[in-house]
Motif scaffolding. Structure first.
Motif, PDB file in Angstrom:
ATOM      1  N   ILE A  43      24.044  34.825  61.132  1.00 24.74           N
ATOM      2  CA  ILE A  43      22.852  35.434  60.524  1.00 24.74           C
ATOM      3  C   ILE A  43      23.157  36.857  60.060  1.00 24.74           C
ATOM      4  CG2 ILE A  43      20.544  36.340  61.061  1.00 24.74           C
ATOM      5  CD1 ILE A  43      20.256  33.826  62.935  1.00 24.74           C
ATOM      6  N   ILE A  44      23.806  37.630  60.921  1.00 18.26           N
ATOM      7  CA  ILE A  44      24.122  39.022  60.570  1.00 18.26           C
ATOM      8  C   ILE A  44      25.093  39.068  59.387  1.00 18.26           C
ATOM      9  CG2 ILE A  44      25.233  41.144  61.396  1.00 18.26           C
ATOM     10  CD1 ILE A  44      24.124  40.441  64.195  1.00 18.26           C
ATOM     11  N   GLU A  45      26.054  38.141  59.370  1.00 17.71           N
ATOM     12  CA  GLU A  45      26.993  38.072  58.241  1.00 17.71           C
ATOM     13  C   GLU A  45      26.279  37.719  56.949  1.00 17.71           C
ATOM     14  OE1 GLU A  45      31.291  36.647  59.964  1.00 17.71           O
ATOM     15  OE2 GLU A  45      29.814  35.122  59.597  1.00 17.71           O
ATOM     16  N   SER A  46      25.234  36.874  57.048  1.00 21.03           N
ATOM     17  CA  SER A  46      24.593  36.318  55.852  1.00 21.03           C
ATOM     18  C   SER A  46      23.501  37.207  55.280  1.00 21.03           C
ATOM     19  CB  SER A  46      23.993  34.933  56.180  1.00 21.03           C
ATOM     20  OG  SER A  46      24.989  34.044  56.637  1.00 21.03           O
ATOM     21  N   PRO A 110      14.192  34.927  54.686  1.00 17.00           N
ATOM     22  CA  PRO A 110      13.910  33.693  55.427  1.00 17.00           C
ATOM     23  C   PRO A 110      15.114  32.752  55.500  1.00 17.00           C
ATOM     24  CG  PRO A 110      13.021  33.523  53.209  1.00 17.00           C
ATOM     25  CD  PRO A 110      13.591  34.916  53.332  1.00 17.00           C
ATOM     26  N   HIS A 111      16.216  33.254  56.036  1.00 18.43           N
ATOM     27  CA  HIS A 111      17.408  32.427  56.178  1.00 18.43           C
ATOM     28  C   HIS A 111      17.120  31.309  57.182  1.00 18.43           C
ATOM     29  CE1 HIS A 111      21.490  31.219  57.174  1.00 18.43           C
ATOM     30  NE2 HIS A 111      21.905  31.882  56.116  1.00 18.43           N
ATOM     31  N   PRO A 112      17.493  30.061  56.880  1.00 21.86           N
ATOM     32  CA  PRO A 112      17.136  28.945  57.760  1.00 21.86           C
ATOM     33  C   PRO A 112      17.668  29.076  59.177  1.00 21.86           C
ATOM     34  CG  PRO A 112      18.698  28.248  56.077  1.00 21.86           C
ATOM     35  CD  PRO A 112      18.193  29.583  55.673  1.00 21.86           C
ATOM     36  N   ASN A 113      18.870  29.626  59.341  1.00 21.53           N
ATOM     37  CA  ASN A 113      19.378  29.812  60.701  1.00 21.53           C
ATOM     38  C   ASN A 113      18.551  30.838  61.475  1.00 21.53           C
ATOM     39  OD1 ASN A 113      21.928  28.680  59.236  1.00 21.53           O
ATOM     40  ND2 ASN A 113      22.379  28.530  61.422  1.00 21.53           N
ATOM     41  N   LEU A 114      18.099  31.879  60.770  1.00 20.64           N
ATOM     42  CA  LEU A 114      17.236  32.880  61.404  1.00 20.64           C
ATOM     43  C   LEU A 114      15.911  32.249  61.813  1.00 20.64           C
ATOM     44  CD1 LEU A 114      16.372  35.733  62.202  1.00 20.64           C
ATOM     45  CD2 LEU A 114      15.807  36.169  59.796  1.00 20.64           C
ATOM     46  N   LEU A 115      15.292  31.497  60.891  1.00 25.58           N
ATOM     47  CA  LEU A 115      14.018  30.851  61.204  1.00 25.58           C
ATOM     48  C   LEU A 115      14.181  29.844  62.339  1.00 25.58           C
ATOM     49  CD1 LEU A 115      12.550  30.222  57.622  1.00 25.58           C
ATOM     50  CD2 LEU A 115      12.282  32.200  59.116  1.00 25.58           C
ATOM     51  N   SER A 190      23.231  21.709  56.856  1.00 27.13           N
ATOM     52  CA  SER A 190      22.088  20.830  56.693  1.00 27.13           C
ATOM     53  C   SER A 190      21.974  20.454  55.234  1.00 27.13           C
ATOM     54  CB  SER A 190      20.817  21.561  57.145  1.00 27.13           C
ATOM     55  OG  SER A 190      19.695  20.745  56.983  1.00 27.13           O
ATOM     56  N   SER A 191      21.880  19.154  54.949  1.00 21.74           N
ATOM     57  CA  SER A 191      21.968  18.765  53.536  1.00 21.74           C
ATOM     58  C   SER A 191      21.360  17.401  53.293  1.00 21.74           C
ATOM     59  CB  SER A 191      23.434  18.749  53.104  1.00 21.74           C
ATOM     60  OG  SER A 191      23.554  18.286  51.783  1.00 21.74           O
ATOM     61  N   GLN A 217      25.243  32.546  52.034  1.00 26.78           N
ATOM     62  CA  GLN A 217      24.847  33.932  52.251  1.00 26.78           C
ATOM     63  C   GLN A 217      23.346  34.125  52.057  1.00 26.78           C
ATOM     64  OE1 GLN A 217      27.274  35.852  53.469  1.00 26.78           O
ATOM     65  NE2 GLN A 217      28.425  33.948  53.289  1.00 26.78           N
ATOM     66  N   SER A 218      22.645  33.084  51.649  1.00 24.66           N
ATOM     67  CA  SER A 218      21.218  33.270  51.405  1.00 24.66           C
ATOM     68  C   SER A 218      20.358  32.210  52.082  1.00 24.66           C
ATOM     69  CB  SER A 218      20.939  33.271  49.902  1.00 24.66           C
ATOM     70  OG  SER A 218      21.460  32.093  49.313  1.00 24.66           O
ATOM     71  N   ASN A 219      20.580  30.937  51.797  1.00 25.38           N
ATOM     72  CA  ASN A 219      19.646  29.953  52.337  1.00 25.38           C
ATOM     73  C   ASN A 219      20.279  28.629  52.719  1.00 25.38           C
ATOM     74  OD1 ASN A 219      20.245  29.005  49.809  1.00 25.38           O
ATOM     75  ND2 ASN A 219      18.157  28.488  49.254  1.00 25.38           N
ATOM     76  N   LEU A 220      21.556  28.650  53.093  1.00 23.75           N
ATOM     77  CA  LEU A 220      22.202  27.419  53.516  1.00 23.75           C
ATOM     78  C   LEU A 220      22.290  27.395  55.040  1.00 23.75           C
ATOM     79  CD1 LEU A 220      23.561  24.877  52.363  1.00 23.75           C
ATOM     80  CD2 LEU A 220      25.731  26.044  52.614  1.00 23.75           C
ATOM     81  N   GLU A 221      21.776  26.338  55.643  1.00 23.85           N
ATOM     82  CA  GLU A 221      21.763  26.254  57.101  1.00 23.85           C
ATOM     83  C   GLU A 221      23.108  25.766  57.621  1.00 23.85           C
ATOM     84  OE1 GLU A 221      19.001  24.479  60.718  1.00 23.85           O
ATOM     85  OE2 GLU A 221      18.946  23.510  58.760  1.00 23.85           O
ATOM     86  N   ARG A 222      23.760  26.583  58.398  1.00 23.73           N
ATOM     87  CA  ARG A 222      25.055  26.244  58.994  1.00 23.73           C
ATOM     88  C   ARG A 222      24.812  25.612  60.358  1.00 23.73           C
ATOM     89  NH1 ARG A 222      30.043  29.267  59.108  1.00 23.73           N
ATOM     90  NH2 ARG A 222      31.526  28.089  60.373  1.00 23.73           N
ATOM     91  N   ILE A 223      25.478  24.476  60.613  1.00 19.43           N
ATOM     92  CA  ILE A 223      25.281  23.762  61.874  1.00 19.43           C
ATOM     93  C   ILE A 223      26.623  23.582  62.555  1.00 19.43           C
ATOM     94  CG2 ILE A 223      24.429  21.638  62.947  1.00 19.43           C
ATOM     95  CD1 ILE A 223      22.674  21.259  60.449  1.00 19.43           C
ATOM     96  N   SER A 224      26.887  24.343  63.588  1.00 23.14           N
ATOM     97  CA  SER A 224      28.118  24.170  64.352  1.00 23.14           C
ATOM     98  C   SER A 224      27.945  22.950  65.261  1.00 23.14           C
ATOM     99  CB  SER A 224      28.410  25.423  65.177  1.00 23.14           C
ATOM    100  OG  SER A 224      27.279  25.784  65.932  1.00 23.14           O
ATOM    101  N   PRO A 225      29.053  22.348  65.737  1.00 22.35           N
ATOM    102  CA  PRO A 225      28.938  21.143  66.573  1.00 22.35           C
ATOM    103  C   PRO A 225      28.005  21.305  67.768  1.00 22.35           C
ATOM    104  CG  PRO A 225      31.212  21.466  65.916  1.00 22.35           C
ATOM    105  CD  PRO A 225      30.455  22.679  65.439  1.00 22.35           C
TER     106      PRO A 225
END
Length: 884
Positions: A43-46, A110-115, A190-191, A217-225
């Motif tokens: 989140i901080i990076e993005s 409103p980054h998805p990981n933040l939300l 997430s896709s 960097q804006s609105n893509l949700e990253r999902i780690s395992p």
């Protein structure tokens, strides 16, 4: 991403959030901090760094200047790590302030990981510690503890080894590694975008890869395992059914192996007492029971299975490779299956697990190729995600792991990075393996041969796979003659598989095409998996299957068969024939075919002529239509085939006298940029290349860079270019043969850091006359130096646009120095912040400039009286057109 739209956070909501967090002890806050650590780093990076730092500084939690400096020196990742560690070390109040800061930031970011993090903290905060402890420690297993321990130890041993296949000729044996040492992170997001793909899935994903990395960097949700079974913001639940898609070779099975290994090693999801891992390719039985399915794979659980079934919430079923299932799985099947001991079809068993009609409360994880999912109803899954493969850093790490020699690894990666055509698919781990295998052979040959002997390094994907195949054939030549019929049989089966969506073949398939698995040559291409009687066969990689499908037409040329294959490949609406067409086009190049000649003899020159004739007709037809009716995607796909063929003369003849290329507002993927670069290389001397709003970014610009200098008018407007891209622009402008006269960098992300390299480039360049830098944030100390170059008497710039570049009154005096540039005839400085205080300098500039013919100064916060005065200047300088 509409569900991730921002909302206005009220003061009442902030107060409620503060009150909720205030109930937690520092110990609990530390637990939450650790639990969300990976998300918080991302989140901080993005997010926008100044916004985060301003919020933290406002709450007296950090020194703003200190952390700005840290990010500049150490980079985004190190900055995020240090910031989090410092806040954690500052105690409870600092952590509370940090969470409050994130809560407020969702207004504008409103980054998805933040939300997702805030939502999970809000919805599950009261039970979150308990859930975290369950995942760490696991449930109590009093009845079947020995079975649980045995199962875990067997899976740990089974999943420990990561096998890296080696092509014959490099080493005889496959190499094995500890998975924890060799596993590289894969990007999972997430896709749902696999739902419709008119292009081949490898090309489509390769094309959008950089696009997605930018969106990250804006609105893509990253999902780690470790987030696959955590709170899902979209569905507002803890998911029990998860779907992971990914193109062939991208690492789905490896990700699942690492997932199971980490569970068995006690590092991941200890809430599951038992994880059952299956591959669809091994489950192609007609009918069986769920219990028998488990016992076939884990026979040691026979005496405990009924007790295990009594706690379904502690069970996770993983099914890998839906696309390799012979059964058609309908996840919304109405057939009911409730007894795990009942005999049923695989379709009903799997769909019932997903629907929770059997073993309600269990969890299910399924992987598949995107193309299979396009025809499957997936809305029943709580979480749907896609493996995007390697980021650039992970790609380079793969090369470093593959080559034991660091220098050779760097050399190999540099070669691929500089070759856009080869680099496109490096997001796929198995493709990286193929290219590293080929390059390692090239380096070995280069070392063995004398310096005067040229070693063929691949430049196209077709050449890469031809080199890969020649390496295999070289090995077999040492053992005896190569039977061409074996290759033809493999090729015919490969083509059948492409046409019929078959990746996994049966013994009957092999017999139907006379493919002899006892031949060492055949086993170099085809892998065997499963246990008798349910054995299946597949190519090392889908792309190898596609290459063999193309090659067979050069090994055994039949005009009728080739024509039919070309027409069918062209007709597929899902794009599955695209890579086949590129390979068959690439083999039309005689230098590419020559790689295979020592082993299989002459490949058909008639097939080459046939293919080029086939390609020529649609291109001539498409190029002939009016420019506004051209289907750019279709034309680029056709030229991609010609790029593989390396036939510059044919490209030039198709393009003809057309001097203008307009791709504005058409998304150009990096691979498209490689194709476009080949077109420009084949047709030098173009007048206009309009790439406005094409989403050209770092990778795309790098691929175009070697040829952009050949165009007179280059428009890169609105492409989100960054300061780091200026080195590429510098190389273009300083090329000895640069003929760019007009360059638009309007509306990009350039800042003051771009000013100096741009100034040096302009100073060296001898052709540029028209430069548009509008709508970039250029103000700062270095901007004065850029203005100094524009103001030099030797400056050749005739038209300069600095509209909306955040200029303030203090810059007006420097603008006055532009009177030294006697070549300047047009200046646009509108939409800045000069105000009335800047008027005297602008007035003097207009009245004293020796060559200025046109100036735009509107929207500069002038009063009505100042605007009147500006217009009245035309009386004194009638040859200057002044626009407000």
């Amino acid at each position: 991403m509409d569900e991730f739209c921002g909302r206005v956070i009220t003061s009442d909501e902030i107060r409620q959030f503060q009150q909720k967090l205030a109930q937690y002890e520092e110990r609990q806050l530390n637990i939450f901090y650790e639990y969300f650590h990976e998300d918080l780093i991302y989140i901080i990076e993005s997010l926008d760094t100044p916004s985060i730092l301003r919020e933290l500084n406002f709450r007296n939690l950090i020194s703003l200047e200190h952390y700005v400096s840290i990010k500049k020196q150490c980079g985004a990742c190190a900055f995020a790590e240090m910031l989090l560690e410092d806040i954690r070390g500052s105690g409870r109040d600092a952590m509370l302030g940090f969470w409050e800061c994130l809560f407020v930031l969702q207004n504008d970011h409103p980054h998805p990981n933040l939300l997702g993090v805030l939502d999970e903290l809000d919805q599950r905060g009261d039970h979150l510690e308990q859930s975290i402890n369950l995942d760490k420690m696991g449930p109590v297993q009093p009845f079947y503890f020995k079975a649980f321990q045995l199962h875990r130890s067997i899976l740990l041993e089974k999943m420990l080894i990561l096998v890296e296949h080696r092509a014959p000729g490099l080493t005889r044996e496959s190499q094995s590694f500890d998975i924890s040492e060799r596993y590289l992170d894969l990007i999972v997001v997430s896709s749902q975008h696999f739902r419709s793909r008119p292009q081949h899935e490898l090309i489509a994903t390769g094309g959008i890869h950089e696009h997605y990395l930018q969106r990250a960097q804006s609105n893509l949700e990253r999902i780690s395992p470790n987030r696959l079974f955590r709170w899902c913001h979209r569905k507002r639940c803890v998911p029990q059914t998860v779907l992971v898609s990914g193109v062939p070779g991208v690492g789905k099975t490896t990700l699942m192996q690492k997932f199971v290994y980490d569970w068995a090693n006690g590092k991941l999801y200890q809430r599951f007492a038992f994880v059952f891992f299956f591959k669809f390719r091994d489950l192609n039985n007609d009918e069986l029971s769920l219990a028998q399915m488990i016992l076939n794979e884990y026979p040691y659980l026979r005496n405990q299975l009924d007790r295990i079934f009594q706690n379904p919430s502690q069970l996770l079923f993983i099914f890998d490779g839906l696309d390799e299932s012979k059964s058609s799985i309908d996840f919304k099947s109405s057939q009911s299956y409730t007894n795990p001991h009942s005999i049923e079809t695989l379709n009903v068993i799997v769909s019932s697990l997903v629907q929770q009609s059997v073993l309600s409360g269990c969890s299910v994880l399924i992987t598949s190729r995107p193309t299979r999912l396009a025809t499957v109803e997936t809305s029943i899954f709580h979480r749907v995600s896609e493996i995007m493969g390697f980021l650039p850093k992970e790609r380079e790490k793969y090369f470093l792991h593959f080559f034991s020699d660091y220098t050779m690894a760097k050399k190999a990666f540099h070669y691929v990075r500089e070759n856009g055509m080869l680099y496109t698919f490096c997001y796929i781990p198995s493709y990286c393996w193929i290219i590293c295998t080929v390059l390692s052979m090239c380096f070995r040959a280069q070392k063995i041969n004398s310096a005067s002997t040229m070693v063929f390094f691949p430049k196209t994907v077709t050449q890469l796979f031809a080199s890969f195949l020649s390496n295999i054939l070289l090995n077999h030549c040492q053992e005896g003659a190569i039977h061409k019929e074996h290759l033809i049989s493999i090729g015919r089966m490969a083509e059948h598989g492409i046409n019929s969506h078959i990746l996994s073949f049966t013994k009957d398939d092999l017999e139907a095409f006379s493919v002899d698995t006892s031949s060492h040559l055949v086993t170099s291409f085809v892998m065997e998996s499963g246990q008798p009687p349910h054995v299946s066969y597949s190519f090392l990689h889908l792309t190898i299957q596609e290459f063999m499908a193309a090659l067979v037409h050069y090994l055994d040329y039949s005009p009728e068969r080739l024509q039919k294959a070309l027409e069918e490949a062209k007709s597929y609406k899902d794009g599955r024939g695209e890579i086949f067409l590129r390979f068959i086009s690439g083999l039309s190049d005689s230098s590419t075919r020559s790689l295979l000649k020592p082993y299989v003899g002459e490949l058909s020159a008639e097939a080459s002529k046939h293919v080029l004739s086939f390609l020529q007709k649609p291109i001539e037809k498409d190029i002939a239509v009016p420019i506004w009716d051209i289907d750019i995607r279709k034309v680029l796909n056709e030229f991609a085939c010609l790029t593989e063929s390396r036939n510059k003369a044919l490209v030039s003849s198709f393009i003809g006298p057309n001097k203008h290329f307009d791709f504005s507002e058409f998304y150009l993927a990096p691979l498209d940029c490689t194709v476009l670069a080949f077109i420009l290389e084949s047709c030098k001397g173009r007048e206009l290349l309009d790439l406005s709003s094409c989403f050209i970014q770092t990778e795309g610009l790098e691929r175009l860079a070697p040829t952009l200098h050949t165009v007179s008018d280059v428009r890169l407007t609105n492409n989100n270019l960054r300061d780091e891209d200026m080195s590429c622009i510098y190389s273009i402008l300083t090329h000895p043969q640069c003929r760019i006269q007009k360059l638009s960098l309007r509306n990009n992300g350039l800042t003051v850091e771009s000013c100096l390299p741009l100034a040096w480039a302009i100073n060296k360049n001898k052709s540029l006359r028209d430069l548009d830098l509008s709508k970039n944030k250029l103000v700062g100390k270095e901007f004065y130096q850029l203005l100094a170059f524009f103001s030099h008497p030797a400056c050749r710039i005739e038209r300069l646009a600095l509209q909306e570049t955040k200029l303030t009154p203090e810059y007006c005096g420097w603008l006055l120095s532009l009177t030294n540039n006697a070549n300047l005839v047009f200046l646009n400085i509108s939409s800045n912040f000069f105000g009335n205080t800047g008027y005297p300098h602008i007035q003097k500039l207009i009245l004293t400039h020796p060559s200025l013919k046109e100036i735009k100064v509107g929207m500069n916060d002038f009063s009505e009286e100042t605007e009147k005065n500006l217009l009245q200047l035309q009386r004194h300088k009638p040859d200057v057109a002044i626009y407000l």
